[in-house]
Motif scaffolding. Structure first.
Motif, PDB file in Angstrom:
ATOM      1  N   HIS A 194      46.107  64.219  41.702  1.00 63.92           N
ATOM      2  CA  HIS A 194      45.144  63.648  40.983  1.00 63.92           C
ATOM      3  C   HIS A 194      45.048  62.366  39.862  1.00 63.92           C
ATOM      4  N   ALA A 195      46.076  63.090  38.671  1.00 61.64           N
ATOM      5  CA  ALA A 195      46.118  62.212  37.147  1.00 61.64           C
ATOM      6  C   ALA A 195      46.586  60.992  37.899  1.00 61.64           C
ATOM      7  N   PHE A 196      48.195  60.781  38.586  1.00 58.27           N
ATOM      8  CA  PHE A 196      47.783  59.506  38.594  1.00 58.27           C
ATOM      9  C   PHE A 196      47.169  58.651  39.579  1.00 58.27           C
ATOM     10  N   ASP A 197      46.010  59.367  40.764  1.00 59.66           N
ATOM     11  CA  ASP A 197      45.432  58.371  41.557  1.00 59.66           C
ATOM     12  C   ASP A 197      44.495  57.668  40.233  1.00 59.66           C
ATOM     13  N   GLY A 198      44.136  59.009  39.119  1.00 60.61           N
ATOM     14  CA  GLY A 198      43.365  58.322  38.797  1.00 60.61           C
ATOM     15  C   GLY A 198      43.432  56.746  38.076  1.00 60.61           C
ATOM     16  N   ILE A 199      45.144  56.717  37.368  1.00 60.25           N
ATOM     17  CA  ILE A 199      45.543  56.007  36.888  1.00 60.25           C
ATOM     18  C   ILE A 199      45.448  54.958  37.802  1.00 60.25           C
ATOM     19  N   TYR A 200      45.847  54.928  38.560  1.00 59.83           N
ATOM     20  CA  TYR A 200      45.398  53.724  39.108  1.00 59.83           C
ATOM     21  C   TYR A 200      44.390  53.240  39.792  1.00 59.83           C
ATOM     22  N   PHE A 201      43.681  54.271  39.694  1.00 60.53           N
ATOM     23  CA  PHE A 201      42.115  53.288  39.604  1.00 60.53           C
ATOM     24  C   PHE A 201      41.651  52.575  39.137  1.00 60.53           C
TER      25      PHE A 201
ATOM     26  N   GLN B  92      43.966  51.471  36.378  1.00 59.57           N
ATOM     27  CA  GLN B  92      44.964  50.417  36.833  1.00 59.57           C
ATOM     28  C   GLN B  92      43.844  48.648  37.603  1.00 59.57           C
ATOM     29  N   ARG B  93      43.533  49.508  39.306  1.00 61.91           N
ATOM     30  CA  ARG B  93      42.712  48.467  39.963  1.00 61.91           C
ATOM     31  C   ARG B  93      42.307  47.751  38.780  1.00 61.91           C
ATOM     32  N   LYS B  94      41.209  48.805  38.112  1.00 61.02           N
ATOM     33  CA  LYS B  94      39.785  48.167  37.987  1.00 61.02           C
ATOM     34  C   LYS B  94      40.163  47.097  36.482  1.00 61.02           C
ATOM     35  N   ASN B  95      40.814  47.826  36.210  1.00 63.76           N
ATOM     36  CA  ASN B  95      41.491  46.854  34.953  1.00 63.76           C
ATOM     37  C   ASN B  95      42.236  45.325  35.544  1.00 63.76           C
ATOM     38  N   LEU B  96      42.945  45.302  36.275  1.00 64.30           N
ATOM     39  CA  LEU B  96      42.912  44.163  37.196  1.00 64.30           C
ATOM     40  C   LEU B  96      42.019  43.226  37.937  1.00 64.30           C
ATOM     41  N   LYS B  97      40.900  43.502  38.195  1.00 58.91           N
ATOM     42  CA  LYS B  97      39.809  42.851  38.882  1.00 58.91           C
ATOM     43  C   LYS B  97      39.091  42.316  37.013  1.00 58.91           C
ATOM     44  N   ARG B  98      39.380  43.057  36.252  1.00 56.68           N
ATOM     45  CA  ARG B  98      38.091  42.828  34.895  1.00 56.68           C
ATOM     46  C   ARG B  98      39.197  41.663  34.680  1.00 56.68           C
ATOM     47  N   ARG B  99      40.768  41.664  34.468  1.00 60.05           N
ATOM     48  CA  ARG B  99      41.517  40.559  34.248  1.00 60.05           C
ATOM     49  C   ARG B  99      41.492  38.971  35.110  1.00 60.05           C
ATOM     50  N   LYS B 100      41.356  39.537  36.377  1.00 55.04           N
ATOM     51  CA  LYS B 100      41.016  38.240  36.471  1.00 55.04           C
ATOM     52  C   LYS B 100      39.472  37.599  36.999  1.00 55.04           C
ATOM     53  N   GLU B 101      38.610  38.734  36.719  1.00 53.69           N
ATOM     54  CA  GLU B 101      37.015  38.116  36.251  1.00 53.69           C
ATOM     55  C   GLU B 101      37.045  36.864  34.085  1.00 53.69           C
ATOM     56  N   LEU B 102      38.182  38.077  34.001  1.00 52.21           N
ATOM     57  CA  LEU B 102      37.896  36.895  32.348  1.00 52.21           C
ATOM     58  C   LEU B 102      38.795  35.676  32.800  1.00 52.21           C
ATOM     59  N   GLY B 103      40.452  35.849  33.688  1.00 52.12           N
ATOM     60  CA  GLY B 103      40.711  34.427  33.901  1.00 52.12           C
ATOM     61  C   GLY B 103      39.885  33.484  34.087  1.00 52.12           C
ATOM     62  N   ARG B 104      39.196  33.975  34.910  1.00 54.58           N
ATOM     63  CA  ARG B 104      38.934  32.984  36.126  1.00 54.58           C
ATOM     64  C   ARG B 104      37.022  32.365  34.932  1.00 54.58           C
ATOM     65  N   LEU B 105      36.469  33.138  34.385  1.00 50.48           N
ATOM     66  CA  LEU B 105      36.006  33.039  33.198  1.00 50.48           C
ATOM     67  C   LEU B 105      36.930  31.731  32.200  1.00 50.48           C
ATOM     68  N   LEU B 106      37.275  32.587  31.850  1.00 55.72           N
ATOM     69  CA  LEU B 106      38.627  31.186  30.801  1.00 55.72           C
ATOM     70  C   LEU B 106      39.326  29.931  31.259  1.00 55.72           C
ATOM     71  N   LYS B 107      39.042  30.769  33.315  1.00 56.42           N
ATOM     72  CA  LYS B 107      39.648  29.368  33.619  1.00 56.42           C
ATOM     73  C   LYS B 107      38.813  28.325  33.113  1.00 56.42           C
ATOM     74  N   ARG B 108      37.204  28.501  33.605  1.00 58.84           N
ATOM     75  CA  ARG B 108      36.109  27.996  34.147  1.00 58.84           C
ATOM     76  C   ARG B 108      35.280  26.713  32.500  1.00 58.84           C
TER      77      ARG B 108
END
Length: 439
Positions: free
Chosen positions: A74-81, A83-99
């Protein structure tokens, strides 16, 4: 597979583990030893899971976590979740910074992002063409070290960014650039620069044209005015048919001459960018002269004009300030119906500043005209201004004079009740009359 953490499941698992160890211990006749060995194994198992987690976090090359056991899964799955959430945010911020960067690159202005230490954080490509700032070579450099203009350094240190600053271009010797500093975030600001060379040239052409035309008109108007005055001295003029035409020509020539004089005064103000603020202007003496002039101008209107003057002087250009004072009082006299009341005040404010105001009981000004009334040649009622001899330049002259003395014109007006025109002189330009005597 992710699942919700359950304290009940964990409790029942530990209870079942303890019962099994207890049963085995009873069969072997050493329950305490078996329980101790079981607890030690459980600790080692937890440390092994912790080792897997640490190795994955620090040395792992895979995005997915290792497969854990029990509660650790459960701890491993939580950390993985996460990470996926932060990766999505980083991609959104990257797209915002690019725009954001694409948007700033599309702007026709140079944009430089500075931190609170005035160090360059980022700039677009136009900053190289307009300001000579190179990216990324100048990343982290102080902007006042790259734009070494005394007026720009002073502008940055004052941190008063209400008005833009125009300086010579550091890249092109004959070009001019306009700089604006805009707060961006709590710790960052935007420096926006644009090439205003063409606008400056057009403005200079306009000023030269107005000054030259006014100067050329002044000589023939002076000749006409002189001959009309000479003809007007002939007593036979009133008896013949030329009395009325002569008066009309005299009035129109005087009006044109006054307009030319105001245009020349405005041209001199625009050409003179700095004012010597070391000279003391004896404002009470100017008020005395202004009171005498206003009474002469008021001979036909018969207004009740009252002056309230504190013993205060100021530093600046006396001729320009007298022009501002007289224009405001003359406007009040001209545009207030006969028999009105006009109050002229020069007073000290509690914070050390000084305020000049002219309050009249005229017809007032509609709100839609207040913002434009200081524009040159702008008149609220053109027919009425023509009858009173107004040119639409008086308040423009006042506006330019006040800007030279770090002040601005405030207008408060109510239709049918009257208007108040006022301005405030900064504290450092106000001089007590005792100081004048000491000087």
């Amino acid at each position: 597979m992710m699942h919700n953490f359950s304290w009940w499941r964990l409790g029942w698992t530990l209870l079942a583990y303890g019962l099994v160890l207890g049963g085995v211990g009873l069969l072997l006749g050493a329950p305490l030893l078996v329980l101790l060995l079981g607890a030690l194994g459980l600790v080692l198992w937890h440390y092994w899971q912790l080792h897997l987690l640490s190795r994955w976090l620090w040395d792992g090359r895979q995005f997915t976590p290792p497969r854990g056991s029990g509660a650790w899964q459960h701890a491993f799955d939580g950390i993985y979740f996460l990470q996926r959430k932060n990766l999505k945010r980083r991609k959104e911020l990257g797209r915002l910074l690019k725009r954001f960067r694409e948007g700033t690159e599309a702007l026709p202005d140079a944009v430089v992002v500075m931190n609170e230490e005035r160090e360059i954080v980022w700039c677009n490509k136009l900053a190289t063409n307009i300001l000579g700032i190179r990216w990324p070579e100048d990343n982290g450099q102080r902007v006042d070290n790259l734009l070494r203009r005394p007026e720009f350094i002073s502008y940055i240190k004052r941190e008063q960014y209400q008005e833009p600053l125009i300086i010579p271009s550091p890249v092109q010797s004959m070009a001019s650039i306009e700089l604006r500093v805009i707060p961006y975030t709590a710790n960052e600001t935007l420096l926006v620069a644009r090439d205003v060379t063409r606008l400056q040239q057009l403005e200079q052409m306009r000023r030269d044209f107005v000054a030259n035309v006014s100067h050329e008109l002044r000589t023939p108007l002076t000749v006409l005015r002189g001959y009309l005055e000479m003809i007007g001295e002939d007593p036979r003029l009133e008896q013949g048919p030329w009395g009325k035409p002569h008066k009309m020509m005299t009035d129109q020539v005087s009006r044109m001459y006054s307009l030319v004089e105001q245009l020349l005064a405005l041209s001199r103000l625009e050409a003179k960018s700095e004012v010597d603020n070391l000279k003391v202007v004896p404002v009470p003496a100017l008020m005395t002269k202004l009171e005498a002039d206003s009474q002469a101008l008021n001979s036909h209107k018969q207004h009740q004009i009252r002056f309230h003057v504190d013993e205060l002087s100021m530093r600046g250009d006396g001729e320009q300030m007298m022009s501002a004072f007289s224009n405001l009082v003359a406007n009040a006299i001209h545009y207030t119906p006969a028999g009105g009341q006009i109050d002229v005040r020069w007073q000290a404010l509690p914070d050390g500043r000084a305020r000049f105001s002219v309050t009249d009981t005229g017809d007032g000004i509609a709100p839609e005209h207040v913002l434009r009334i200081t524009e040159r040649f702008y008149r609220v009622d053109k027919a009425r201004s023509r009858n009173t001899g107004g040119s639409g330049l008086g308040l423009s002259i006042v506006k330019h004079v006040l800007s030279r003395h770090r002040s601005r014109l405030d207008i408060e007006s109510t239709l049918g009740k009257g208007s108040t025109f006022s301005f405030v002189i900064p504290k450092d330009l106000v001089v007590r009359n005792k100081s004048v005597i000491n000087e």
